[in-house]
Design a protein around this motif. Structure first.
Motif, PDB file in Angstrom:
ATOM      1  N   UNK A   1     -52.860  44.739  57.740  1.00 44.24           N
ATOM      2  CA  UNK A   1     -51.856  43.678  57.663  1.00 44.24           C
ATOM      3  C   UNK A   1     -51.766  43.121  56.243  1.00 44.24           C
ATOM      4  N   UNK A   2     -52.923  42.892  55.628  1.00 47.36           N
ATOM      5  CA  UNK A   2     -52.943  42.341  54.270  1.00 47.36           C
ATOM      6  C   UNK A   2     -52.335  43.315  53.262  1.00 47.36           C
ATOM      7  N   UNK A   3     -52.618  44.586  53.404  1.00 49.60           N
ATOM      8  CA  UNK A   3     -52.058  45.588  52.483  1.00 49.60           C
ATOM      9  C   UNK A   3     -50.538  45.668  52.584  1.00 49.60           C
ATOM     10  N   UNK A   4     -49.990  45.304  53.736  1.00 50.74           N
ATOM     11  CA  UNK A   4     -48.541  45.372  53.941  1.00 50.74           C
ATOM     12  C   UNK A   4     -47.799  44.178  53.337  1.00 50.74           C
ATOM     13  N   UNK A   5     -48.505  43.160  52.926  1.00 45.92           N
ATOM     14  CA  UNK A   5     -47.862  41.980  52.332  1.00 45.92           C
ATOM     15  C   UNK A   5     -47.245  42.325  50.982  1.00 45.92           C
ATOM     16  N   UNK A   6     -46.119  41.683  50.721  1.00 43.37           N
ATOM     17  CA  UNK A   6     -45.455  41.850  49.427  1.00 43.37           C
ATOM     18  C   UNK A   6     -46.047  40.876  48.408  1.00 43.37           C
ATOM     19  N   UNK A   7     -45.713  41.086  47.155  1.00 45.56           N
ATOM     20  CA  UNK A   7     -46.154  40.157  46.114  1.00 45.56           C
ATOM     21  C   UNK A   7     -45.691  38.736  46.438  1.00 45.56           C
TER      22      UNK A   7
END
Length: 162
Positions: free
Chosen positions: A40-46
């Motif tokens: 989930x965290x890796x899928x977050x955008x900047x």
């Protein structure tokens, strides 16, 4: 690595990359300790990372320029308090005082922003974390629940009255 060499800083939205980096490390190192997942965290955008920092007091501890721990405080007006979340310290920095400095940073932030209490949740069986919080005056409230809807592991609430 003694406590005297620890630097704790409050992140701003411009520090989103440092926040992302330490959060991904935390989730990879101790996935059982969080209600969120590495995926989930890796899928977050900047922009997602910037927005997270805009709504919390996120602290990072570093030693010799290396980030080794993090913890955050969230404003919780419904409970007239602050919520301590996302506590993590790298294995090499555990037992060195870094965790104490991070808890103190969140508690000091809570006091400075007018909160009357700080609360948190601890996964059942995480005795090291419970001992840390007890050292700082937190006590169990008797409230228990699950880590999250997708994670039925038990956790319990602890509270510090300021």
């Amino acid at each position: 690595m003694g406590d005297s060499g620890v630097r704790v800083r409050l992140l701003t939205a411009d520090d989103w990359s440092a926040f992302r980096s330490i959060r991904l490390r935390a989730l990879a190192d101790a996935p059982q300790a969080f209600g969120s997942t590495l995926e989930h965290a890796r899928a977050r955008t900047d922009q997602d990372w910037r927005e997270l920092l805009a709504h919390r007091a996120q602290f990072v501890a570093s030693v010799d320029g290396s980030d080794v721990g993090t913890a955050a405080g969230l404003d919780d007006p419904e409970r007239s308090g602050a919520h301590l979340i996302s506590m993590w310290v790298a294995g090499k920095a555990r037992g060195t005082g870094v965790s104490d400095r991070l808890v103190r940073a969140v508690v000091d932030w809570a006091v400075d922003t007018g909160h009357r209490k700080v609360w948190l949740e601890v996964a059942a069986g995480n005795t090291a974390a419970e001992r840390l919080y007890l050292r700082h005056g937190f006590v169990r409230t008797g409230i228990q629940g699950m880590i999250g809807p997708a994670d039925p592991r038990p956790e319990f609430e602890m509270l510090l009255e300021l």
